[in-house]
Design a protein around this motif. Sequence first.
Motif, PDB file in Angstrom:
ATOM      1  N   ASP A 154       0.934   4.097  -2.772  1.00 12.73           N
ATOM      2  CA  ASP A 154       0.653   5.491  -2.398  1.00 12.73           C
ATOM      3  C   ASP A 154       1.776   6.426  -2.821  1.00 12.73           C
ATOM      4  O   ASP A 154       1.554   7.606  -3.080  1.00 12.73           O
ATOM      5  CB  ASP A 154       0.430   5.613  -0.889  1.00 12.73           C
ATOM      6  CG  ASP A 154      -0.891   5.019  -0.422  1.00 12.73           C
ATOM      7  OD1 ASP A 154      -1.743   4.680  -1.283  1.00 12.73           O
ATOM      8  OD2 ASP A 154      -1.075   4.889   0.808  1.00 12.73           O
ATOM      9  N   ARG A 183       0.829  -1.209   0.000  1.00 15.21           N
ATOM     10  CA  ARG A 183       0.000   0.000   0.000  1.00 15.21           C
ATOM     11  C   ARG A 183       0.860   1.254   0.000  1.00 15.21           C
ATOM     12  O   ARG A 183       0.616   2.198  -0.760  1.00 15.21           O
ATOM     13  CB  ARG A 183      -0.932  -0.001   1.212  1.00 15.21           C
ATOM     14  CG  ARG A 183      -1.854   1.218   1.286  1.00 15.21           C
ATOM     15  CD  ARG A 183      -2.583   1.304   2.625  1.00 15.21           C
ATOM     16  NE  ARG A 183      -1.692   1.243   3.777  1.00 15.21           N
ATOM     17  CZ  ARG A 183      -0.924   2.269   4.205  1.00 15.21           C
ATOM     18  NH1 ARG A 183      -0.917   3.413   3.552  1.00 15.21           N
ATOM     19  NH2 ARG A 183      -0.161   2.132   5.276  1.00 15.21           N
ATOM     20  N   ARG A 184       1.896   1.274   0.816  1.00 17.03           N
ATOM     21  CA  ARG A 184       2.769   2.440   0.899  1.00 17.03           C
ATOM     22  C   ARG A 184       3.529   2.672  -0.407  1.00 17.03           C
ATOM     23  O   ARG A 184       3.732   3.814  -0.827  1.00 17.03           O
ATOM     24  CB  ARG A 184       3.716   2.299   2.091  1.00 17.03           C
ATOM     25  CG  ARG A 184       2.952   2.475   3.411  1.00 17.03           C
ATOM     26  CD  ARG A 184       3.628   1.904   4.629  1.00 17.03           C
ATOM     27  NE  ARG A 184       4.961   2.400   4.888  1.00 17.03           N
ATOM     28  CZ  ARG A 184       5.756   1.872   5.820  1.00 17.03           C
ATOM     29  NH1 ARG A 184       5.341   0.857   6.570  1.00 17.03           N
ATOM     30  NH2 ARG A 184       6.960   2.361   6.009  1.00 17.03           N
TER      31      ARG A 184
END
Length: 117
Positions: A35, A31-32
């Motif tokens: 993002d 996810r990071r």
Amino acid sequence: MDTTQLLKGVLDVAVLAVLRTEDGYGYDIVRRLRDAGLGDVGDASVYGTLRRLYAAGSLSSYVVPSDGGPHRKYYAINPQGRAALDSQTVTWLDFAGAMSTLLTAETTDTPTIGENR
């Protein structure tokens, strides 16, 4: 341009960079990365990279129990991983600078097809 091949070449350093400031578990790291703009990164690629970096001694891991689901395996960058990140950062910045120079060179410096210099 298909970024899949580019990601394969930089995924190790990207994962180390994500873990530089905060430990994380597999999906959190995915996810990071997404993002941060690496939207094409695949879950399996990140999990494989985590296993490889751990086996190489660049990461440590620990398990955090969970009341609402399975336990999570967290990864943390260690001193060897920080040294690798520092080295790979220099390499990346040199490479990116060279590519930027090539890609932004004035078009008059670029020979046309069939032109010899």
